[in-house]
Design a protein around this motif. Structure first.
Motif, PDB file in Angstrom:
ATOM      1  N   GLY A   1      -6.940   0.522  13.862  1.00 24.87           N
ATOM      2  CA  GLY A   1      -7.808  -0.576  13.466  1.00 24.87           C
ATOM      3  C   GLY A   1      -8.388  -0.377  12.070  1.00 24.87           C
ATOM      4  O   GLY A   1      -9.447  -0.906  11.739  1.00 24.87           O
ATOM      5  N   TRP A   2      -7.691   0.376  11.226  1.00 21.63           N
ATOM      6  CA  TRP A   2      -8.163   0.679   9.880  1.00 21.63           C
ATOM      7  C   TRP A   2      -7.604  -0.360   8.910  1.00 21.63           C
ATOM      8  O   TRP A   2      -6.478  -0.256   8.436  1.00 21.63           O
ATOM      9  CB  TRP A   2      -7.721   2.081   9.491  1.00 21.63           C
ATOM     10  CG  TRP A   2      -8.251   2.581   8.191  1.00 21.63           C
ATOM     11  CD1 TRP A   2      -9.474   2.357   7.652  1.00 21.63           C
ATOM     12  CD2 TRP A   2      -7.566   3.423   7.269  1.00 21.63           C
ATOM     13  NE1 TRP A   2      -9.598   3.004   6.462  1.00 21.63           N
ATOM     14  CE2 TRP A   2      -8.432   3.674   6.202  1.00 21.63           C
ATOM     15  CE3 TRP A   2      -6.302   3.991   7.258  1.00 21.63           C
ATOM     16  CZ2 TRP A   2      -8.081   4.470   5.115  1.00 21.63           C
ATOM     17  CZ3 TRP A   2      -5.958   4.782   6.183  1.00 21.63           C
ATOM     18  CH2 TRP A   2      -6.836   5.015   5.123  1.00 21.63           C
ATOM     19  N   VAL A   3      -8.389  -1.362   8.615  1.00 18.52           N
ATOM     20  CA  VAL A   3      -7.943  -2.494   7.799  1.00 18.52           C
ATOM     21  C   VAL A   3      -7.618  -2.041   6.381  1.00 18.52           C
ATOM     22  O   VAL A   3      -6.623  -2.490   5.791  1.00 18.52           O
ATOM     23  CB  VAL A   3      -9.016  -3.604   7.790  1.00 18.52           C
ATOM     24  CG1 VAL A   3      -8.609  -4.747   6.898  1.00 18.52           C
ATOM     25  CG2 VAL A   3      -9.275  -4.085   9.205  1.00 18.52           C
ATOM     26  N   ARG A   4      -8.427  -1.176   5.820  1.00 18.69           N
ATOM     27  CA  ARG A   4      -8.186  -0.708   4.450  1.00 18.69           C
ATOM     28  C   ARG A   4      -6.847   0.022   4.355  1.00 18.69           C
ATOM     29  O   ARG A   4      -6.121  -0.116   3.380  1.00 18.69           O
ATOM     30  CB  ARG A   4      -9.323   0.199   4.003  1.00 18.69           C
ATOM     31  CG  ARG A   4      -9.151   0.703   2.594  1.00 18.69           C
ATOM     32  CD  ARG A   4     -10.298   1.576   2.192  1.00 18.69           C
ATOM     33  NE  ARG A   4     -11.233   0.779   1.431  1.00 18.69           N
ATOM     34  CZ  ARG A   4     -12.371   1.241   0.977  1.00 18.69           C
ATOM     35  NH1 ARG A   4     -12.753   2.457   1.263  1.00 18.69           N
ATOM     36  NH2 ARG A   4     -13.162   0.483   0.254  1.00 18.69           N
ATOM     37  N   GLY A   5      -6.506   0.799   5.374  1.00 18.69           N
ATOM     38  CA  GLY A   5      -5.221   1.498   5.386  1.00 18.69           C
ATOM     39  C   GLY A   5      -4.048   0.533   5.439  1.00 18.69           C
ATOM     40  O   GLY A   5      -3.026   0.740   4.792  1.00 18.69           O
ATOM     41  N   VAL A   6      -4.199  -0.554   6.207  1.00 17.46           N
ATOM     42  CA  VAL A   6      -3.150  -1.578   6.263  1.00 17.46           C
ATOM     43  C   VAL A   6      -2.989  -2.225   4.883  1.00 17.46           C
ATOM     44  O   VAL A   6      -1.864  -2.426   4.406  1.00 17.46           O
ATOM     45  CB  VAL A   6      -3.478  -2.636   7.341  1.00 17.46           C
ATOM     46  CG1 VAL A   6      -2.497  -3.786   7.287  1.00 17.46           C
ATOM     47  CG2 VAL A   6      -3.478  -2.006   8.725  1.00 17.46           C
ATOM     48  N   CYS A   7      -4.115  -2.516   4.231  1.00 22.11           N
ATOM     49  CA  CYS A   7      -4.069  -3.133   2.895  1.00 22.11           C
ATOM     50  C   CYS A   7      -3.400  -2.211   1.890  1.00 22.11           C
ATOM     51  O   CYS A   7      -2.547  -2.650   1.108  1.00 22.11           O
ATOM     52  CB  CYS A   7      -5.473  -3.492   2.426  1.00 22.11           C
ATOM     53  SG  CYS A   7      -6.255  -4.778   3.391  1.00 22.11           S
ATOM     54  N   PHE A   8      -3.790  -0.914   1.899  1.00 18.50           N
ATOM     55  CA  PHE A   8      -3.166   0.042   0.983  1.00 18.50           C
ATOM     56  C   PHE A   8      -1.675   0.164   1.265  1.00 18.50           C
ATOM     57  O   PHE A   8      -0.864   0.240   0.338  1.00 18.50           O
ATOM     58  CB  PHE A   8      -3.814   1.421   1.102  1.00 18.50           C
ATOM     59  CG  PHE A   8      -5.107   1.560   0.353  1.00 18.50           C
ATOM     60  CD1 PHE A   8      -5.264   1.062  -0.929  1.00 18.50           C
ATOM     61  CD2 PHE A   8      -6.174   2.208   0.945  1.00 18.50           C
ATOM     62  CE1 PHE A   8      -6.446   1.205  -1.605  1.00 18.50           C
ATOM     63  CE2 PHE A   8      -7.370   2.360   0.272  1.00 18.50           C
ATOM     64  CZ  PHE A   8      -7.515   1.860  -1.012  1.00 18.50           C
ATOM     65  N   GLY A   9      -1.303   0.197   2.525  1.00 15.70           N
ATOM     66  CA  GLY A   9       0.106   0.303   2.882  1.00 15.70           C
ATOM     67  C   GLY A   9       0.919  -0.859   2.353  1.00 15.70           C
ATOM     68  O   GLY A   9       1.980  -0.667   1.751  1.00 15.70           O
ATOM     69  N   HIS A  10       0.415  -2.080   2.566  1.00 13.69           N
ATOM     70  CA  HIS A  10       1.132  -3.257   2.055  1.00 13.69           C
ATOM     71  C   HIS A  10       1.182  -3.257   0.528  1.00 13.69           C
ATOM     72  O   HIS A  10       2.211  -3.606  -0.065  1.00 13.69           O
ATOM     73  CB  HIS A  10       0.470  -4.545   2.550  1.00 13.69           C
ATOM     74  CG  HIS A  10       0.794  -4.860   3.978  1.00 13.69           C
ATOM     75  ND1 HIS A  10       2.080  -5.097   4.418  1.00 13.69           N
ATOM     76  CD2 HIS A  10       0.004  -4.978   5.069  1.00 13.69           C
ATOM     77  CE1 HIS A  10       2.067  -5.352   5.714  1.00 13.69           C
ATOM     78  NE2 HIS A  10       0.802  -5.274   6.145  1.00 13.69           N
ATOM     79  N   PHE A  11       0.095  -2.854  -0.113  1.00 13.25           N
ATOM     80  CA  PHE A  11       0.069  -2.818  -1.574  1.00 13.25           C
ATOM     81  C   PHE A  11       1.113  -1.856  -2.118  1.00 13.25           C
ATOM     82  O   PHE A  11       1.908  -2.217  -2.992  1.00 13.25           O
ATOM     83  CB  PHE A  11      -1.331  -2.418  -2.071  1.00 13.25           C
ATOM     84  CG  PHE A  11      -1.404  -2.205  -3.549  1.00 13.25           C
ATOM     85  CD1 PHE A  11      -1.434  -3.280  -4.413  1.00 13.25           C
ATOM     86  CD2 PHE A  11      -1.421  -0.919  -4.072  1.00 13.25           C
ATOM     87  CE1 PHE A  11      -1.495  -3.087  -5.781  1.00 13.25           C
ATOM     88  CE2 PHE A  11      -1.481  -0.712  -5.437  1.00 13.25           C
ATOM     89  CZ  PHE A  11      -1.520  -1.794  -6.293  1.00 13.25           C
ATOM     90  N   TYR A  12       1.129  -0.621  -1.595  1.00 16.90           N
ATOM     91  CA  TYR A  12       2.071   0.371  -2.098  1.00 16.90           C
ATOM     92  C   TYR A  12       3.511   0.027  -1.745  1.00 16.90           C
ATOM     93  O   TYR A  12       4.423   0.322  -2.526  1.00 16.90           O
ATOM     94  CB  TYR A  12       1.708   1.769  -1.603  1.00 16.90           C
ATOM     95  CG  TYR A  12       0.506   2.346  -2.324  1.00 16.90           C
ATOM     96  CD1 TYR A  12       0.495   2.477  -3.701  1.00 16.90           C
ATOM     97  CD2 TYR A  12      -0.621   2.736  -1.623  1.00 16.90           C
ATOM     98  CE1 TYR A  12      -0.603   2.989  -4.360  1.00 16.90           C
ATOM     99  CE2 TYR A  12      -1.728   3.256  -2.264  1.00 16.90           C
ATOM    100  CZ  TYR A  12      -1.698   3.372  -3.643  1.00 16.90           C
ATOM    101  OH  TYR A  12      -2.797   3.892  -4.300  1.00 16.90           O
ATOM    102  N   LEU A  13       3.728  -0.597  -0.590  1.00 13.89           N
ATOM    103  CA  LEU A  13       5.092  -1.048  -0.273  1.00 13.89           C
ATOM    104  C   LEU A  13       5.551  -2.126  -1.256  1.00 13.89           C
ATOM    105  O   LEU A  13       6.717  -2.170  -1.641  1.00 13.89           O
ATOM    106  CB  LEU A  13       5.160  -1.550   1.170  1.00 13.89           C
ATOM    107  CG  LEU A  13       5.174  -0.466   2.241  1.00 13.89           C
ATOM    108  CD1 LEU A  13       5.058  -1.088   3.627  1.00 13.89           C
ATOM    109  CD2 LEU A  13       6.427   0.391   2.134  1.00 13.89           C
TER     110      LEU A  13
END
Length: 173
Positions: free
Chosen positions: A154-166
């Motif tokens: 449930g870590w929203v910031r981690g999801v955002c970082f993941g999509h950004f770096y992908l």
């Protein structure tokens, strides 16, 4: 110790050093290995934030000497992750990858269910390190694993970082 940590989070690094030094003296009197280990890790993080990497490394070396005395897997995992992050900042990427992978291995080998937030942070760190090494294939794999773990935690910031770096990897390849 907690006053020192609060000072650290408020950006009062001199006060943090003072309180953590007092906490160290108390931990030595009580002969509490886990507290000593925790205090050394926080002192190393404080020095890392300031930019004093050599002092941070010396704190990590002191903490590493206490590792055999502690049997807490959470402490071991956090140590290797934080040391890997320091090595990443020092541009010693191979050593960084080794330490973060050790932390992940400890997390997954524990008898309990792994802390998915910690796992997601470690995969994000690995993805960033592989991205710096220009190993885009491994970076993509680590970031996809970060997305899965972040969603489970449930870590929203981690999801955002993941999509950004992908997205960055997609542009670069």
């Amino acid at each position: 110790k907690h006053i020192g940590l609060c000072s650290y989070y408020l950006g009062k690094f001199k006060a943090s050093r003072l309180y953590l030094t007092h906490a160290w003296a108390t931990a030595e009197l009580l002969e509490d290995t886990n507290e000593k280990f925790d205090i050394l890790n926080w002192q190393a993080l404080r020095e890392e934030i300031i930019g004093n990497f050599t002092q941070a490394e010396s704190f990590f070396n002191k903490a590493e000497s206490l590792l055999p005395l502690s049997h807490n897997r959470f402490i071991h995992s956090n140590f290797y992750f934080k040391k890997g992050r320091l090595l990443h900042h020092q541009e010693r990427y191979e050593e960084s990858v080794t330490n973060v992978k050790k932390a992940l291995m400890i997390d997954y080998r524990s008898q309990q269910v792994p802390n998915m937030l910690g796992v997601a942070m470690k995969y994000l760190q690995l993805g960033g390190t592989y991205l710096r090494q220009r190993n885009y294939r491994k970076a993509r794999i680590m970031l996809i694993r970060n997305l899965r773990a972040s969603e489970r935690a449930g870590w929203v910031r981690g999801v955002c970082f993941g999509h950004f770096y992908l997205g960055v990897i997609q542009i670069l390849t």
